[in-house]
Scaffold this motif. Structure first.
Motif, PDB file in Angstrom:
ATOM      1  N   LEU A   1    -101.694 -70.455 -74.342  1.00  0.00           N
ATOM      2  CA  LEU A   1    -102.485 -69.294 -74.763  1.00  0.00           C
ATOM      3  C   LEU A   1    -103.671 -69.749 -75.607  1.00  0.00           C
ATOM      4  CD1 LEU A   1    -102.576 -66.151 -74.769  1.00  0.00           C
ATOM      5  CD2 LEU A   1    -101.514 -66.273 -77.016  1.00  0.00           C
TER       6      LEU A   1
ATOM      7  N   MET B   1     -95.610 -70.051 -75.451  1.00  0.00           N
ATOM      8  CA  MET B   1     -96.889 -69.903 -74.768  1.00  0.00           C
ATOM      9  C   MET B   1     -97.909 -70.922 -75.285  1.00  0.00           C
ATOM     10  SD  MET B   1     -97.183 -65.735 -74.609  1.00  0.00           S
ATOM     11  CE  MET B   1     -96.963 -65.558 -76.389  1.00  0.00           C
TER      12      MET B   1
ATOM     13  N   ASP C   1    -104.142 -71.349 -68.929  1.00  0.00           N
ATOM     14  CA  ASP C   1    -103.675 -70.275 -68.066  1.00  0.00           C
ATOM     15  C   ASP C   1    -104.886 -69.380 -67.807  1.00  0.00           C
ATOM     16  OD1 ASP C   1    -102.567 -68.067 -66.848  1.00  0.00           O
ATOM     17  OD2 ASP C   1    -101.412 -67.420 -68.590  1.00  0.00           O
TER      18      ASP C   1
ATOM     19  N   ALA D   1     -99.452 -60.851 -75.985  1.00  0.00           N
ATOM     20  CA  ALA D   1     -99.170 -61.638 -74.786  1.00  0.00           C
ATOM     21  C   ALA D   1     -97.676 -61.855 -74.594  1.00  0.00           C
ATOM     22  CB  ALA D   1     -99.885 -62.989 -74.866  1.00  0.00           C
TER      23      ALA D   1
ATOM     24  N   GLY E   1    -104.313 -65.651 -68.152  1.00  0.00           N
ATOM     25  CA  GLY E   1    -103.996 -65.256 -69.520  1.00  0.00           C
ATOM     26  C   GLY E   1    -105.193 -65.278 -70.444  1.00  0.00           C
ATOM     27  N   VAL E   2    -106.031 -66.318 -70.345  1.00  0.00           N
ATOM     28  CA  VAL E   2    -107.164 -66.415 -71.255  1.00  0.00           C
ATOM     29  C   VAL E   2    -108.231 -65.378 -70.924  1.00  0.00           C
ATOM     30  CG1 VAL E   2    -108.526 -68.107 -69.951  1.00  0.00           C
ATOM     31  CG2 VAL E   2    -108.652 -68.085 -72.439  1.00  0.00           C
TER      32      VAL E   2
ATOM     33  N   ARG F   1    -102.695 -61.617 -80.895  1.00  0.00           N
ATOM     34  CA  ARG F   1    -102.771 -61.998 -79.479  1.00  0.00           C
ATOM     35  C   ARG F   1    -101.447 -62.581 -79.000  1.00  0.00           C
ATOM     36  NH1 ARG F   1    -103.264 -61.248 -75.057  1.00  0.00           N
ATOM     37  NH2 ARG F   1    -104.279 -62.523 -73.478  1.00  0.00           N
ATOM     38  N   LEU F   2    -100.794 -63.374 -79.826  1.00  0.00           N
ATOM     39  CA  LEU F   2     -99.483 -63.912 -79.466  1.00  0.00           C
ATOM     40  C   LEU F   2     -98.470 -62.795 -79.270  1.00  0.00           C
ATOM     41  CD1 LEU F   2     -99.264 -67.006 -81.844  1.00  0.00           C
ATOM     42  CD2 LEU F   2     -99.111 -67.099 -79.355  1.00  0.00           C
TER      43      LEU F   2
END
Length: 305
Positions: free
Chosen positions: A111, A108, A18, A285, A21-22, A281-282
């Motif tokens: 991710l 996700m 993504d 996001a 996203g990254v 981060r999870l």
């Protein structure tokens, strides 16, 4: 406009990615002069490289990622695209110890933690974010980029600037720091980092704790700042931002249903090592946030002091 001639390359990732996203952690606010995502879905980044300034544009019309770059730094920027999009990230030994973490990871799968491979451009905004509100830090970042950074090479969107170089930072007069809203502690840290900038780039190749320890040899760079750089420079999955105003509460409310401090966060995330930052981060996001109680922290106006 400089560096109109572009270099191009196509990257066909063998993993789901993504792009938005990254790259999201690299963006310092919606008006970041060094980062832009246009309505046509193109992501633009302006950066300093060992070869000089450059602009990178990423677009994904299908399964492949098409990268275009301009300026003296075009080569290094194109070479770094796979790592930037998370090609070096490996979560194969990650185990979810909490149902929410397991759910978010399942939700996700794309991710990933990207790596810019560079330190300086990340160090400046991270130092600016020390112990102030996001609004203050982003305002200072915009001001310094616009006044002391070069225009982004190539056909970059209007207003894009390359972050100021170490030499540019060292040229800033006291009254100009004041105008940018940067207090004495942060300006001293920035000046010290500028003097040591060349050797600090080695942190990206050291990686992990050795890389973070190298950053912390500079006065004014502590655990929090080193972690913020490590997360983005080499995709450090274990670099936890100890000392952050928000993260312990996010982790505490998400995994325990209550507020915790740094010590509690470190204890709670210990089973996840070496992926403690990946858990944060999870959660971020996935839209997890702490409950809001009372008024927000008011920004200080250093320019009026």
């Amino acid at each position: 406009m400089t560096g109109v001639h572009s270099s191009e390359r196509t990257f066909a990732p063998d993993f789901p990615v993504d792009v938005a996203g990254v790259l999201a952690p690299l963006r310092r606010g919606h008006a970041d002069p060094a980062f832009r995502r246009t309505e046509d879905g193109v992501t633009w980044l302006a950066a300093n490289t060992p070869d000089g300034p450059g602009t990178l544009a990423l677009r994904r019309p299908g399964g492949e990622v098409r990268a275009s770059a301009w300026g003296p730094g075009a080569g290094p920027l194109l070479d770094g695209v796979p790592a930037l999009l998370g090609a070096l990230d490996d979560d194969s030994d990650f185990t979810a110890h909490h149902p929410l973490v397991a759910e978010l990871r399942k939700r996700m799968p794309v991710l990933r933690l990207g790596s810019t491979g560079r330190v300086w451009d990340l160090l400046v905004p991270s130092i600016l974010e020390q112990k102030v509100t996001g609004y203050e830090a982003r305002r200072s970042w915009r001001d310094l980029c616009r006044r002391f950074g070069e225009p982004a090479p190539g056909p970059a969107p209007d207003g894009m600037r390359v972050p100021p170089t170490p030499r540019a930072i060292l040229s800033i007069a006291d009254w100009e720091w004041h105008k940018a809203g940067v207090d004495g502690a942060r300006r001293r840290a920035l000046v010290a980092a500028a003097h040591a900038a060349h050797r600090l780039e080695r942190a990206a190749s050291l990686r992990g704790k050795p890389g973070r320890d190298l950053l912390r040899t500079v006065p004014g760079i502590g655990f929090w700042t080193a972690a913020e750089v490590a997360q983005r420079s080499w995709g450090d999955a274990d670099a936890i931002s100890v000392g952050d105003f928000h993260i312990p509460s996010i982790v505490g409310y998400a995994l325990l249903g209550r507020k915790i401090d740094d010590a509690g966060m470190l204890e709670l995330l210990a089973p996840y090592a070496p992926h403690r930052h990946r858990v944060v981060r999870l959660l971020e996001a996935g839209g997890v946030s702490r409950p809001r109680f009372g008024p927000r922290f008011a920004p200080r106006e250093y320019r009026d002091m």
